[in-house]
Design a protein around this motif. Structure first.
Motif, PDB file in Angstrom:
ATOM      1  N   LEU A   1       0.833  -1.203   0.000  1.00 50.84           N
ATOM      2  CA  LEU A   1       0.000   0.000   0.000  1.00 50.84           C
ATOM      3  C   LEU A   1       0.866   1.251   0.000  1.00 50.84           C
ATOM      4  CD1 LEU A   1      -2.846  -0.931   2.519  1.00 50.84           C
ATOM      5  CD2 LEU A   1      -2.832  -1.165   0.033  1.00 50.84           C
ATOM      6  N   ARG A   2       1.949   1.206   0.759  1.00 57.20           N
ATOM      7  CA  ARG A   2       2.863   2.349   0.823  1.00 57.20           C
ATOM      8  C   ARG A   2       3.481   2.635  -0.544  1.00 57.20           C
ATOM      9  NH1 ARG A   2       7.016   3.789   5.480  1.00 57.20           N
ATOM     10  NH2 ARG A   2       7.698   5.750   4.610  1.00 57.20           N
ATOM     11  N   ARG A   3       3.864   1.576  -1.248  1.00 54.95           N
ATOM     12  CA  ARG A   3       4.452   1.725  -2.582  1.00 54.95           C
ATOM     13  C   ARG A   3       3.449   2.413  -3.527  1.00 54.95           C
ATOM     14  NH1 ARG A   3       7.295  -2.544  -1.956  1.00 54.95           N
ATOM     15  NH2 ARG A   3       5.626  -4.022  -2.360  1.00 54.95           N
ATOM     16  N   LYS A   4       2.200   1.977  -3.472  1.00 46.43           N
ATOM     17  CA  LYS A   4       1.173   2.580  -4.323  1.00 46.43           C
ATOM     18  C   LYS A   4       0.936   4.044  -3.940  1.00 46.43           C
ATOM     19  CE  LYS A   4      -1.571  -1.359  -5.745  1.00 46.43           C
ATOM     20  NZ  LYS A   4      -1.661  -1.016  -7.149  1.00 46.43           N
TER      21      LYS A   4
ATOM     22  N   LYS B   1      -0.927   7.327  -5.989  1.00 52.43           N
ATOM     23  CA  LYS B   1      -2.336   6.948  -5.898  1.00 52.43           C
ATOM     24  C   LYS B   1      -2.938   7.490  -4.604  1.00 52.43           C
ATOM     25  CE  LYS B   1      -2.414   2.997  -8.855  1.00 52.43           C
ATOM     26  NZ  LYS B   1      -2.983   1.686  -9.089  1.00 52.43           N
ATOM     27  N   SER B   2      -4.225   7.792  -4.656  1.00 56.37           N
ATOM     28  CA  SER B   2      -4.922   8.306  -3.479  1.00 56.37           C
ATOM     29  C   SER B   2      -5.341   7.152  -2.571  1.00 56.37           C
ATOM     30  CB  SER B   2      -6.163   9.090  -3.902  1.00 56.37           C
ATOM     31  OG  SER B   2      -7.139   8.205  -4.440  1.00 56.37           O
TER      32      SER B   2
ATOM     33  N   ARG C   1      -8.272   6.701  -1.432  1.00 52.88           N
ATOM     34  CA  ARG C   1      -9.560   6.234  -1.934  1.00 52.88           C
ATOM     35  C   ARG C   1      -9.386   5.254  -3.090  1.00 52.88           C
ATOM     36  NH1 ARG C   1     -13.695   8.099   0.238  1.00 52.88           N
ATOM     37  NH2 ARG C   1     -12.817  10.061   0.892  1.00 52.88           N
ATOM     38  N   THR C   2      -8.463   5.528  -3.996  1.00 56.25           N
ATOM     39  CA  THR C   2      -8.199   4.639  -5.123  1.00 56.25           C
ATOM     40  C   THR C   2      -7.631   3.311  -4.632  1.00 56.25           C
ATOM     41  OG1 THR C   2      -7.784   6.505  -6.598  1.00 56.25           O
ATOM     42  CG2 THR C   2      -6.892   4.380  -7.268  1.00 56.25           C
ATOM     43  N   ILE C   3      -6.697   3.371  -3.704  1.00 55.49           N
ATOM     44  CA  ILE C   3      -6.106   2.153  -3.153  1.00 55.49           C
ATOM     45  C   ILE C   3      -7.173   1.319  -2.452  1.00 55.49           C
ATOM     46  CG2 ILE C   3      -4.439   1.246  -1.483  1.00 55.49           C
ATOM     47  CD1 ILE C   3      -2.752   3.800  -2.044  1.00 55.49           C
ATOM     48  N   ALA C   4      -8.056   1.976  -1.731  1.00 53.32           N
ATOM     49  CA  ALA C   4      -9.130   1.266  -1.031  1.00 53.32           C
ATOM     50  C   ALA C   4     -10.025   0.532  -2.031  1.00 53.32           C
ATOM     51  CB  ALA C   4      -9.950   2.247  -0.197  1.00 53.32           C
ATOM     52  N   GLN C   5     -10.363   1.177  -3.125  1.00 57.33           N
ATOM     53  CA  GLN C   5     -11.203   0.543  -4.146  1.00 57.33           C
ATOM     54  C   GLN C   5     -10.487  -0.646  -4.771  1.00 57.33           C
ATOM     55  OE1 GLN C   5     -12.047   3.868  -6.700  1.00 57.33           O
ATOM     56  NE2 GLN C   5     -13.954   4.367  -5.621  1.00 57.33           N
ATOM     57  N   GLU C   6      -9.199  -0.496  -5.048  1.00 59.26           N
ATOM     58  CA  GLU C   6      -8.427  -1.577  -5.679  1.00 59.26           C
ATOM     59  C   GLU C   6      -8.292  -2.800  -4.781  1.00 59.26           C
ATOM     60  OE1 GLU C   6      -4.679   0.082  -6.817  1.00 59.26           O
ATOM     61  OE2 GLU C   6      -5.529   1.148  -8.539  1.00 59.26           O
ATOM     62  N   THR C   7      -8.194  -2.565  -3.482  1.00 58.30           N
ATOM     63  CA  THR C   7      -7.973  -3.674  -2.550  1.00 58.30           C
ATOM     64  C   THR C   7      -9.259  -4.220  -1.958  1.00 58.30           C
ATOM     65  OG1 THR C   7      -7.642  -2.137  -0.707  1.00 58.30           O
ATOM     66  CG2 THR C   7      -5.664  -2.864  -1.893  1.00 58.30           C
ATOM     67  N   GLY C   8     -10.353  -3.513  -2.146  1.00 60.33           N
ATOM     68  CA  GLY C   8     -11.619  -3.961  -1.576  1.00 60.33           C
ATOM     69  C   GLY C   8     -11.731  -3.700  -0.087  1.00 60.33           C
TER      70      GLY C   8
ATOM     71  N   GLY D   1     -10.861   3.932   5.703  1.00 63.40           N
ATOM     72  CA  GLY D   1     -10.301   3.987   7.055  1.00 63.40           C
ATOM     73  C   GLY D   1      -9.232   2.944   7.285  1.00 63.40           C
ATOM     74  N   PHE D   2      -9.447   1.727   6.763  1.00 63.07           N
ATOM     75  CA  PHE D   2      -8.455   0.656   6.918  1.00 63.07           C
ATOM     76  C   PHE D   2      -7.151   1.034   6.227  1.00 63.07           C
ATOM     77  CE2 PHE D   2      -6.298  -3.096   5.265  1.00 63.07           C
ATOM     78  CZ  PHE D   2      -6.131  -3.849   6.425  1.00 63.07           C
ATOM     79  N   VAL D   3      -7.254   1.518   4.988  1.00 65.13           N
ATOM     80  CA  VAL D   3      -6.057   1.891   4.229  1.00 65.13           C
ATOM     81  C   VAL D   3      -5.353   3.057   4.920  1.00 65.13           C
ATOM     82  CG1 VAL D   3      -5.205   2.789   2.025  1.00 65.13           C
ATOM     83  CG2 VAL D   3      -6.985   1.023   2.048  1.00 65.13           C
ATOM     84  N   HIS D   4      -6.110   4.044   5.353  1.00 59.40           N
ATOM     85  CA  HIS D   4      -5.544   5.213   6.045  1.00 59.40           C
ATOM     86  C   HIS D   4      -4.801   4.774   7.302  1.00 59.40           C
ATOM     87  CE1 HIS D   4      -5.528   8.813   8.600  1.00 59.40           C
ATOM     88  NE2 HIS D   4      -5.589   9.509   7.464  1.00 59.40           N
TER      89      HIS D   4
END
Length: 72
Positions: A23-26, A31-32, A34-41, A45-48
């Protein structure tokens, strides 16, 4: 590459460390959250939280800002 995870599945131990690194690399790649959250499902809040736990310096909010009105 970050795989799509089932929502609600706990991510712990080495798997969490690997996910945080991915996630850090992305995020560092531009990448935002929000975009990372959508990509990972996962949720925003979890990604943040995972990025914060891994020591990432989060970017400030983007987007349009309101211009101050000029009074005549």
């Amino acid at each position: 590459m970050v795989e799509t995870l089932k929502k609600g599945v706990r991510v712990t131990g080495p798997q969490r460390d690997k996910l945080a690194a991915d996630l850090r690399r992305k995020y560092d790649g531009g990448k935002s959250i929000r975009t990372i959250a959508q990509e990972t499902g996962r949720s925003y809040g979890f990604v943040h939280r995972l990025l914060s736990e891994s020591g990432v310096r989060l970017r400030s909010r983007g987007g349009a800002t309101r211009a101050k009105k000029v009074r005549a």
